[in-house]
Design a protein around this motif. Structure first.
Motif, PDB file in Angstrom:
ATOM      1  N   VAL B  46       0.840  -1.201   0.000  1.00  0.00           N
ATOM      2  CA  VAL B  46       0.000   0.000   0.000  1.00  0.00           C
ATOM      3  C   VAL B  46       0.878   1.256   0.000  1.00  0.00           C
ATOM      4  O   VAL B  46       0.603   2.224  -0.707  1.00  0.00           O
ATOM      5  CB  VAL B  46      -0.949  -0.007   1.218  1.00  0.00           C
ATOM      6  CG1 VAL B  46      -1.533   1.387   1.474  1.00  0.00           C
ATOM      7  CG2 VAL B  46      -2.065  -1.035   1.026  1.00  0.00           C
ATOM      8  N   PHE B  47       1.970   1.198   0.800  1.00  0.00           N
ATOM      9  CA  PHE B  47       2.842   2.372   0.887  1.00  0.00           C
ATOM     10  C   PHE B  47       4.004   2.335  -0.107  1.00  0.00           C
ATOM     11  O   PHE B  47       4.851   3.212  -0.116  1.00  0.00           O
ATOM     12  CB  PHE B  47       3.355   2.557   2.321  1.00  0.00           C
ATOM     13  CG  PHE B  47       2.357   3.217   3.231  1.00  0.00           C
ATOM     14  CD1 PHE B  47       2.185   4.595   3.201  1.00  0.00           C
ATOM     15  CD2 PHE B  47       1.557   2.470   4.082  1.00  0.00           C
ATOM     16  CE1 PHE B  47       1.259   5.221   4.015  1.00  0.00           C
ATOM     17  CE2 PHE B  47       0.621   3.082   4.905  1.00  0.00           C
ATOM     18  CZ  PHE B  47       0.459   4.459   4.868  1.00  0.00           C
ATOM     19  N   GLU B  48       4.055   1.275  -0.899  1.00  0.00           N
ATOM     20  CA  GLU B  48       5.090   1.135  -1.939  1.00  0.00           C
ATOM     21  C   GLU B  48       6.504   1.313  -1.406  1.00  0.00           C
ATOM     22  O   GLU B  48       7.344   1.930  -2.074  1.00  0.00           O
ATOM     23  CB  GLU B  48       4.842   2.144  -3.067  1.00  0.00           C
ATOM     24  CG  GLU B  48       3.513   1.955  -3.768  1.00  0.00           C
ATOM     25  CD  GLU B  48       3.248   3.102  -4.756  1.00  0.00           C
ATOM     26  OE1 GLU B  48       3.685   2.980  -5.910  1.00  0.00           O
ATOM     27  OE2 GLU B  48       2.635   4.109  -4.353  1.00  0.00           O
ATOM     28  N   THR B  49       6.755   0.810  -0.224  1.00  0.00           N
ATOM     29  CA  THR B  49       8.104   0.904   0.344  1.00  0.00           C
ATOM     30  C   THR B  49       8.237  -0.076   1.492  1.00  0.00           C
ATOM     31  O   THR B  49       7.237  -0.583   2.008  1.00  0.00           O
ATOM     32  CB  THR B  49       8.385   2.332   0.854  1.00  0.00           C
ATOM     33  OG1 THR B  49       9.786   2.416   1.210  1.00  0.00           O
ATOM     34  CG2 THR B  49       7.574   2.657   2.102  1.00  0.00           C
ATOM     35  N   ASP B  50       9.472  -0.345   1.890  1.00  0.00           N
ATOM     36  CA  ASP B  50       9.703  -1.110   3.116  1.00  0.00           C
ATOM     37  C   ASP B  50       9.327  -0.254   4.309  1.00  0.00           C
ATOM     38  O   ASP B  50       9.815   0.863   4.448  1.00  0.00           O
ATOM     39  CB  ASP B  50      11.197  -1.462   3.245  1.00  0.00           C
ATOM     40  CG  ASP B  50      11.582  -2.598   2.317  1.00  0.00           C
ATOM     41  OD1 ASP B  50      10.670  -3.278   1.805  1.00  0.00           O
ATOM     42  OD2 ASP B  50      12.794  -2.797   2.104  1.00  0.00           O
ATOM     43  N   CYS B  51       8.460  -0.769   5.130  1.00  0.00           N
ATOM     44  CA  CYS B  51       8.141  -0.026   6.340  1.00  0.00           C
ATOM     45  C   CYS B  51       7.875  -1.004   7.475  1.00  0.00           C
ATOM     46  O   CYS B  51       7.596  -2.172   7.254  1.00  0.00           O
ATOM     47  CB  CYS B  51       6.944   0.900   6.126  1.00  0.00           C
ATOM     48  SG  CYS B  51       5.465   0.093   5.515  1.00  0.00           S
ATOM     49  N   SER B 187       1.858   6.746  -0.693  1.00  0.00           N
ATOM     50  CA  SER B 187       3.279   7.129  -0.689  1.00  0.00           C
ATOM     51  C   SER B 187       3.441   8.617  -1.010  1.00  0.00           C
ATOM     52  O   SER B 187       4.277   9.294  -0.428  1.00  0.00           O
ATOM     53  CB  SER B 187       4.071   6.276  -1.692  1.00  0.00           C
ATOM     54  OG  SER B 187       3.642   6.547  -3.010  1.00  0.00           O
ATOM     55  N   GLU B 188       2.619   9.098  -1.949  1.00  0.00           N
ATOM     56  CA  GLU B 188       2.720  10.527  -2.303  1.00  0.00           C
ATOM     57  C   GLU B 188       2.380  11.434  -1.124  1.00  0.00           C
ATOM     58  O   GLU B 188       2.895  12.534  -0.998  1.00  0.00           O
ATOM     59  CB  GLU B 188       1.783  10.852  -3.484  1.00  0.00           C
ATOM     60  CG  GLU B 188       2.314  10.351  -4.817  1.00  0.00           C
ATOM     61  CD  GLU B 188       1.269  10.448  -5.926  1.00  0.00           C
ATOM     62  OE1 GLU B 188       1.674  10.513  -7.094  1.00  0.00           O
ATOM     63  OE2 GLU B 188       0.046  10.447  -5.610  1.00  0.00           O
ATOM     64  N   MET B 189       1.504  10.950  -0.275  1.00  0.00           N
ATOM     65  CA  MET B 189       1.058  11.794   0.850  1.00  0.00           C
ATOM     66  C   MET B 189       1.973  11.629   2.069  1.00  0.00           C
ATOM     67  O   MET B 189       1.823  12.348   3.047  1.00  0.00           O
ATOM     68  CB  MET B 189      -0.382  11.446   1.226  1.00  0.00           C
ATOM     69  CG  MET B 189      -1.090  12.482   2.075  1.00  0.00           C
ATOM     70  SD  MET B 189      -2.883  12.199   2.173  1.00  0.00           S
ATOM     71  CE  MET B 189      -2.989  11.010   3.515  1.00  0.00           C
ATOM     72  N   THR B 190       2.916  10.692   2.002  1.00  0.00           N
ATOM     73  CA  THR B 190       3.729  10.420   3.205  1.00  0.00           C
ATOM     74  C   THR B 190       5.226  10.499   2.916  1.00  0.00           C
ATOM     75  O   THR B 190       5.776  11.584   2.844  1.00  0.00           O
ATOM     76  CB  THR B 190       3.347   9.047   3.810  1.00  0.00           C
ATOM     77  OG1 THR B 190       3.555   8.012   2.836  1.00  0.00           O
ATOM     78  CG2 THR B 190       1.894   9.036   4.267  1.00  0.00           C
ATOM     79  N   TRP B 191       5.854   9.324   2.773  1.00  0.00           N
ATOM     80  CA  TRP B 191       7.319   9.338   2.736  1.00  0.00           C
ATOM     81  C   TRP B 191       7.891  10.086   1.542  1.00  0.00           C
ATOM     82  O   TRP B 191       9.002  10.625   1.626  1.00  0.00           O
ATOM     83  CB  TRP B 191       7.891   7.916   2.841  1.00  0.00           C
ATOM     84  CG  TRP B 191       7.478   6.968   1.743  1.00  0.00           C
ATOM     85  CD1 TRP B 191       6.410   6.142   1.746  1.00  0.00           C
ATOM     86  CD2 TRP B 191       8.158   6.750   0.503  1.00  0.00           C
ATOM     87  NE1 TRP B 191       6.356   5.418   0.583  1.00  0.00           N
ATOM     88  CE2 TRP B 191       7.431   5.762  -0.195  1.00  0.00           C
ATOM     89  CE3 TRP B 191       9.300   7.277  -0.089  1.00  0.00           C
ATOM     90  CZ2 TRP B 191       7.808   5.288  -1.452  1.00  0.00           C
ATOM     91  CZ3 TRP B 191       9.694   6.816  -1.347  1.00  0.00           C
ATOM     92  CH2 TRP B 191       8.940   5.829  -2.010  1.00  0.00           C
ATOM     93  N   PHE B 216       8.583   4.596   8.441  1.00  0.00           N
ATOM     94  CA  PHE B 216       9.349   4.492   7.204  1.00  0.00           C
ATOM     95  C   PHE B 216      10.845   4.537   7.459  1.00  0.00           C
ATOM     96  O   PHE B 216      11.628   4.034   6.667  1.00  0.00           O
ATOM     97  CB  PHE B 216       8.959   5.628   6.247  1.00  0.00           C
ATOM     98  CG  PHE B 216       7.492   5.670   5.959  1.00  0.00           C
ATOM     99  CD1 PHE B 216       6.875   4.583   5.335  1.00  0.00           C
ATOM    100  CD2 PHE B 216       6.710   6.755   6.320  1.00  0.00           C
ATOM    101  CE1 PHE B 216       5.503   4.599   5.074  1.00  0.00           C
ATOM    102  CE2 PHE B 216       5.356   6.785   6.060  1.00  0.00           C
ATOM    103  CZ  PHE B 216       4.741   5.703   5.444  1.00  0.00           C
ATOM    104  N   ASN B 217      11.211   5.186   8.547  1.00  0.00           N
ATOM    105  CA  ASN B 217      12.619   5.398   8.856  1.00  0.00           C
ATOM    106  C   ASN B 217      13.095   4.310   9.814  1.00  0.00           C
ATOM    107  O   ASN B 217      12.721   4.305  10.993  1.00  0.00           O
ATOM    108  CB  ASN B 217      12.746   6.794   9.490  1.00  0.00           C
ATOM    109  CG  ASN B 217      14.160   7.157   9.820  1.00  0.00           C
ATOM    110  OD1 ASN B 217      14.997   6.280  10.023  1.00  0.00           O
ATOM    111  ND2 ASN B 217      14.428   8.451   9.883  1.00  0.00           N
ATOM    112  N   PRO B 218      13.925   3.383   9.336  1.00  0.00           N
ATOM    113  CA  PRO B 218      14.284   2.222  10.166  1.00  0.00           C
ATOM    114  C   PRO B 218      15.024   2.586  11.446  1.00  0.00           C
ATOM    115  O   PRO B 218      14.884   1.903  12.461  1.00  0.00           O
ATOM    116  CB  PRO B 218      15.168   1.373   9.245  1.00  0.00           C
ATOM    117  CG  PRO B 218      15.587   2.265   8.140  1.00  0.00           C
ATOM    118  CD  PRO B 218      14.562   3.339   8.017  1.00  0.00           C
ATOM    119  N   GLU B 219      15.778   3.670  11.449  1.00  0.00           N
ATOM    120  CA  GLU B 219      16.510   4.066  12.667  1.00  0.00           C
ATOM    121  C   GLU B 219      15.558   4.356  13.818  1.00  0.00           C
ATOM    122  O   GLU B 219      15.845   4.063  14.972  1.00  0.00           O
ATOM    123  CB  GLU B 219      17.334   5.328  12.410  1.00  0.00           C
ATOM    124  CG  GLU B 219      18.650   5.046  11.715  1.00  0.00           C
ATOM    125  CD  GLU B 219      19.348   6.347  11.349  1.00  0.00           C
ATOM    126  OE1 GLU B 219      19.358   7.259  12.195  1.00  0.00           O
ATOM    127  OE2 GLU B 219      19.859   6.427  10.214  1.00  0.00           O
TER     128      GLU B 219
END
Lengths: 350, 350, 350, 350
Positions: B46-51, B187-191, B216-219
């Motif tokens: 849904v977010f098109e990224t690793d999260c 993804s456009e609205m977030t990361w 979204f930010n693994p750290e």
């Protein structure tokens, strides 16, 4: 053969149906719906007394909230070394109290005795600020060892607690299992024995997610709404939880579910006693059963599809387990069957 | 006529059915079931990224966990004065961070501007320990005022945050309502705009109880499992929540539900604009609509069965509401209908 | 005969004079005066390395700050059961970390062994959020039992700590007493053995109020200014503390004071060994000496003007103290004299 | 010309001497010495009532302890936006209460009015857990703006506080400066006006390090010993602080010191009023004086050796300071002299 935990089961059909039934229509949020009120009333009937009921999402939240309600500066709570509070909640009770301390009390079969409680709690006095002050003692019923405090054992702990100014909390994550085992009423097992509050668990006994902190002592409940809110456990659609509890209490479903899992527990005990590959670690009468086996054997049974877990060796058993052996726990749930027991038996005894 | 809140509605039928469907059978607890894993994967799609996805029980828990993940000694978070975090969470964010401070940023229409953020956050520097150090800024999408940040507005706040070492959090209790209003991808609205984590809410949009902190930010996610556990929000039967999310995402149900409540919101706007008994407080494009009416009138409409709430007058509207008037909020939900709007209209305009 | 505690003595004359000397004139507050900077430089020289020095008001504050600097969610610190941190600080370490847990390690003579540390710390793993994650181990030098860890004993604990990802903290409330007993340098007793930070105490050794957390590992010190500030331990006129430390270090005053109190301690040991009314509880080599006596006798000696305190019986001594006996502690300070020892002797042996 | 802060001065000679005088001899630690008891009795005499006195190391600790004593779940304290509590204590009050919230009240001249207090505190009700519950209001006397609340102004705030269930705290970091300015007794300025507790500061008025939380309301003080202990502010050699207070109160030294710094403050006001290079920002009557000057000019004066600091522009002054100007603060202390004022004058007016 799936005896990993009672929280690996889903939800009992009637609980699931109740959720479906109550999913329609408008109702006030945050605990103000008719259903919410009605289930609170049911709790009052079940416990045969006026009590405050605080729905929360997890047993960890209920236990932590209990500690938070009685917390004082430098406050300390006493519980069995194996209590969920101390051994399985990732520091939540300490965190939710802003630094409360849990003091471990040792004792065989997962139980605190009045003597052991006294020994551990004595140094914590409200007039000596160099150590800390006692606030509550928490007992688990049924215990993490699958045993139950008898009514007179609860009363004895209660008297010692009361004499020393300690509130008595009962972690009832498996409340129903204890209740049907002792064959008594909820009131007899709690406030009539001096218990001030109960973490009342439905999740391990056939609910999806239904926990409540039940408080008999109104003074304790003073700021409780704020405590729950700041823990993030005030649910907007509280109905989703009260719908579960409604079905849970209806027609004694909760007791039937617990009777079932206890009876499978008893079958497991018998099966173990009849086997020469395993031995019973100690007698237990609810849905949790503990056995000792060779590590190597256990490993094979797990490979064969059985599900159960290692359990840390309690102090009183040290020296009775040899180097190639290990302690294991079986937990029966509302969906366990006699066939599961037979299947496990044939894997073990093949 | 029931426009009290979107959390007064129950659960959408397909979500309810999914719960029933997944209530059978054994599955590992604490987030390790196949369903849990599969829904986490869906979030990634849904977010098109690793999260990283952390399921929690309430929006308050998600928001507080976000602040806790980035907390430092003397740590401060910045959010709009009307943000749920500051105005409706009973001090949970402060409590869950052991004393974090929330600094209110003012601005019209529920939005933070880069300039207002800068003005408020500037004194909080990591080199001056007499005040405190900034940690994050939280924006609400859609806002408490029913409006949405445009993508470029998010980007502008993000740039200011980033320049000042602040993590950007989005409170997405009504994420779907914003998404369909902006007609963009998650993804456009977030990361892609620099958002580091989202409190992703399903509850207000047709779920029973389904919230997740998406990071979204693994750290940032380093100690997150311990943080959630100590908040009492690690659920044993996580399946009950992932079952809801599975249905939520399937065939775009979540977007359909949000489109529906937004469109009822638009009907409410129109109805208000066509009435001479009430006036629109400000334009909003989602499922929350605000109007000004005479106290006396509103009281009659409530007596007639309408449901809506008072809303505190925001700073930018002060002076525009006369003494006998008051600001009110209408919230459309997935079960609101055009007939509800008509019924309200006839009560108002009778 | 006044052996109640080393914090019953006032301040050494040269420390008192230094306070008087520095009481005149203007100087920047909050640690920025020339004197503050110069004493920080002295700490660097004393420890023969770059280190950060944080002046705080009490040993409890220094120890709690140490734990706070390394705290993580669900964080746990390991220390001896008798450590001041666990037994005498009123829950400050738990409070200052927002819920950190202290896990007691047992061992004779007030010391932790690598084996006992390993046994207690092993279950706390950063990959299992149901329990908690280890953060640091704290050793006390000299110990609460008046003994000292040898350099190789420190090194052994350090290696075990390091292998298990634990920071090593030394509670040096009686640092100087240990140092002169071991006859080594500060660096040899600390960072050269892997110690990451030291609560460096001056108060028990002739200062009024002079404590510092000395941090060798720069990563640990990251947010330390904010940590100290939020503990309320950033003093405005820091000079009052650095003036004490200046005199403390000048011409080896601190070592002379410790040598003196240790030597009186040794006289006390001898006196006890030569008496048939008391017996030495265990050998100790610093200014704290422990003896066993009949309760009835001790009571008489106290009535005769002697000052000493009861001490809780440590685990390793259980069974060696009969019912009418009790364990007592004598503490020599910088103002104790041989005449005090003689006076006590004649009271005891009369 | 050194008007940086009153905490840049050292200690008054008689306070320094008292420390020297009390540095000899044995005395019980932790507040139990004869001197400690006697100074507590002096506090009772000074305030003409029974009160509890808690010595702590810093004003930040005293203020935070005050908030901690009345903290409730979701608890909120109200104070002026410029109050030290909110603007200079690095989040200590929030931290020491485990998440208390400080709500800023605006108002000219550093003062809270009953109306502004009411407006800000009203939404915080003990029956609405979504926001938080009010606990106390803190007023600063003399204020951060160098002004003083009149007795009737204190009474007015007190009445509003009392009606709304709020405890009234006074931050008396500059208590003596206010007292001599109002020319009243300590009791008239505090409990006779409804003040429940005072952070009584000696440090800024000639002590090295002497602060106390004075509590008039015994209910509030219930767990105070544990609160102070867990803050790390129970000092072992409490004598070092009570020795300062003994000299402080003897023969009215504290009032003489405050009269002196106030009178230098008045000279500074006059000097500013007579200069055409600077203008008085607002009238103040104690040892803090505020002026507006051109940035460029101020920079020169600092280069010439003058010491004073920038001060954030308060809301009520916005618009009255032009772009090339800035607000500055001068603070007179017990060692400031008329010659200092003259020297500053000639630098400014040269």
């Amino acid at each position: 053969m799936l005896f990993g935990s009672d929280n690996w089961a889903g939800a009992a059909p009637r609980i699931s149906e109740s959720l479906g039934r109550h999913s329609v229509g408008y109702a006030p949020a945050y605990g103000d719906s008719d259903l919410d009120k009605s289930v609170e009333a049911t709790f009052n009937e079940v416990f045969e007394t006026d009590c405050r009921v605080f729905f929360v999402g997890t047993g960890t939240a209920a236990n932590s909230m209990a500690f938070a309600l009685v917390m004082k500066p430098g406050g300390v709570a006493f519980c069995h070394r194996e209590a969920h509070l101390a051994a399985n909640e990732g520091g939540a009770p300490e965190f939710m109290t802003g630094g409360g301390r849990l003091c471990a009390v040792d004792g065989p079969l997962g139980k605190i005795s009045p003597e052991s409680l006294l020994r551990v709690s004595e140094p914590y006095s409200s007039s000596f600020n160099h150590l800390g002050q006692g606030t509550m003692v928490s007992i688990t019923q049924s215990t993490e060892a699958g045993t139950c405090y008898s009514l007179s054992e609860i009363e004895a702990v209660s008297e010692t607690a009361s004499k020393n100014g300690l509130v008595l909390h009962m972690d009832g994550a498996r409340f129903a299992n204890a209740l049907v085992d002792l064959d008594c009423s909820p009131s007899e097992m709690t406030w009539k024995r001096g218990v001030d509050m109960v973490s009342f668990g439905g999740t391990k006994n056939g609910c999806w997610c239904a926990e409540a902190l039940v408080v008999f002592n109104p003074e304790i409940a003073a700021s409780s709404e704020f405590v729950r809110k700041q823990m993030g456990h005030l649910f907007s659609k509280t109905r989703f939880m009260t719908a579960q509890f409604q079905a849970y209490f209806e027609d004694g479903l909760w007791l039937d579910l617990a009777r079932h899992s206890n009876s499978i527990g008893n079958e497991l005990v018998e099966m173990i006693q009849n086997s020469n590959r395993v031995r019973l670690a100690w007698p237990s009468s609810t849905n949790q059963v503990f056995f000792v086996a060779k590590r190597e054997d256990a490993s094979k049974w797990l490979d064969a599809g059985a599900r159960f877990h290692l359990f840390p060796t309690p102090e009183f058993l040290e020296g009775e387990i040899s180097g190639d052996e290990q302690l294991y726990r079986l937990v029966a749930s509302f969906i366990s069957t006699s066939d599961d027991v037979k299947a496990l038996s044939s894997v073990i005894n093949q």
